[in-house]
Design a protein around this motif. Structure first.
Motif, mmCIF file in Angstrom:
data_model
loop_
_atom_site.group_PDB
_atom_site.id
_atom_site.type_symbol
_atom_site.label_atom_id
_atom_site.label_comp_id
_atom_site.label_asym_id
_atom_site.label_seq_id
_atom_site.Cartn_x
_atom_site.Cartn_y
_atom_site.Cartn_z
ATOM 1 N N ILE A 92 0.491 -1.157 -0.021
ATOM 2 C CA ILE A 92 0.399 0.247 0.376
ATOM 3 C C ILE A 92 0.605 1.548 0.167
ATOM 4 O O ILE A 92 1.599 1.265 0.958
ATOM 5 N N THR A 93 1.253 1.907 -0.269
ATOM 6 C CA THR A 93 2.143 2.994 -1.082
ATOM 7 C C THR A 93 1.088 4.089 -1.390
ATOM 8 O O THR A 93 0.515 4.207 -2.321
ATOM 9 N N SER A 94 1.924 5.716 -1.188
ATOM 10 C CA SER A 94 1.312 6.794 -1.108
ATOM 11 C C SER A 94 2.755 7.375 -1.986
ATOM 12 O O SER A 94 2.707 8.314 -2.513
ATOM 13 N N THR A 95 4.063 6.513 -2.443
ATOM 14 C CA THR A 95 5.227 7.412 -2.941
ATOM 15 C C THR A 95 5.129 5.867 -4.267
ATOM 16 O O THR A 95 4.860 4.383 -4.864
ATOM 17 N N LEU A 96 5.905 6.974 -5.251
ATOM 18 C CA LEU A 96 5.916 5.427 -6.184
ATOM 19 C C LEU A 96 7.937 5.068 -6.558
ATOM 20 O O LEU A 96 8.467 6.206 -6.855
ATOM 21 N N HIS A 97 8.379 4.378 -6.620
ATOM 22 C CA HIS A 97 9.685 3.821 -6.971
ATOM 23 C C HIS A 97 9.691 4.502 -8.016
ATOM 24 O O HIS A 97 9.574 3.366 -9.315
ATOM 25 N N PHE A 141 -1.348 7.209 6.136
ATOM 26 C CA PHE A 141 0.499 6.853 6.940
ATOM 27 C C PHE A 141 1.285 6.332 4.980
ATOM 28 O O PHE A 141 0.277 6.992 4.004
ATOM 29 N N VAL A 142 2.469 6.033 5.098
ATOM 30 C CA VAL A 142 3.549 6.858 3.098
ATOM 31 C C VAL A 142 3.298 5.103 2.817
ATOM 32 O O VAL A 142 2.997 5.543 1.430
#
Length: 261
Positions: free
Chosen positions: A145-150, A207-208
């Motif tokens: 679950i993510t709010s960032t993109l690698h 959350f991040v």
């Protein structure tokens, strides 16, 4: 005058350890002494207090918890788990937002065991995550679950499915829009393969990021002020992995499947 039960439990490590030992069943005095690494002279005053408090009983040279004692000690274990979890990590958990965790899972948090709080140098943030990703390539499952993109998300996910890993990803709406705009072809390829389950979480994610793989949970939280920082929290006990599956399922049920773009 008898000591209050709370004082009996918390003011003596010997008494507390003896009660925990007897929770497994009746024990002879010699076994108790060996387990607690003490001697009879030192332990007898503590035993006297436990007996006067109606927590234990004695038959010949065997000691056991009575029913009231067993109930109290079982609750004491819950208390100790809570104090250990939040005590050891209070500087992190006390300054980061955890209200997004459902109440039933929040109550289970102390059962997850010890965790590692890791500081990631700001300039190495993605490199550190890449190292974690590389170690997780052989995982049987990867729930994120993510709010960032690698930056290397496409290559990583392709490698995961090549290894036969069960991959499920929940994006925030903002990240989903960014992927469609900046990485349309790469993302469409992943969707068309139909070997990864993608979802969009339609609400604000509090959350991040959260990653659950075979060996651990990797958690990044927002601070109480709503900022992201360079800290992450790692759990690796069997109990934490089951807890992580429940948390992921909680968010998956609130998310919208991405079937096509």
């Amino acid at each position: 005058m008898k000591k209050p039960i709370v004082e009996v439990l918390v003011s003596s490590e010997k008494r507390r350890n003896m009660l925990l030992l007897l929770l497994d069943g009746p024990k002879e005095m010699e076994t108790i002494l060996n387990s607690l690494k003490t001697n009879r002279t030192a332990l007898l005053p503590q035993i006297k207090i436990l007996k006067e408090s109606h927590l234990i009983s004695k038959y010949e040279d065997i000691y056991k918890l009575i029913t009231i004692g067993k109930l109290i000690v079982e609750e004491m274990i819950v208390f100790l788990e809570i104090t250990n979890m939040f005590g050891e990590n209070r500087d992190y958990l006390g300054t980061h937002f955890i209200d997004f965790i459902p109440t039933d899972l929040l109550k289970k948090l102390p059962q997850l065991g010890s965790c590692n709080i890791i500081d990631i140098p700001i300039g190495d943030l993605f490199d550190a995550e890449k190292d974690f990703f590389e170690k997780a390539i052989m995982s049987k499952y990867w729930f994120q679950i993510t709010s960032t993109l690698h930056p290397v998300f496409h290559e990583f996910y392709v490698e995961m499915i090549d290894q036969g890993t069960d991959v499920s990803i929940i994006f925030t709406q903002e990240i989903y829009e960014k992927i469609k705009h900046d990485y349309y072809d790469d993302f469409k390829e992943l969707i068309d393969i139909k070997l990864i389950s993608f979802y969009v979480y339609p609400k604000d994610l509090e959350f991040v990021s959260f990653i659950l793989a075979d060996q651990s949970i990797n958690f990044r939280l927002f601070t109480q002020e709503g900022e992201s920082d360079n800290k992450k929290m790692l759990f690796s006990s069997p109990a934490s992995l089951e807890w992580g599956k429940e948390l992921f399922e909680y968010y998956r049920q609130q998310s919208i499947p991405i079937i096509e773009i």
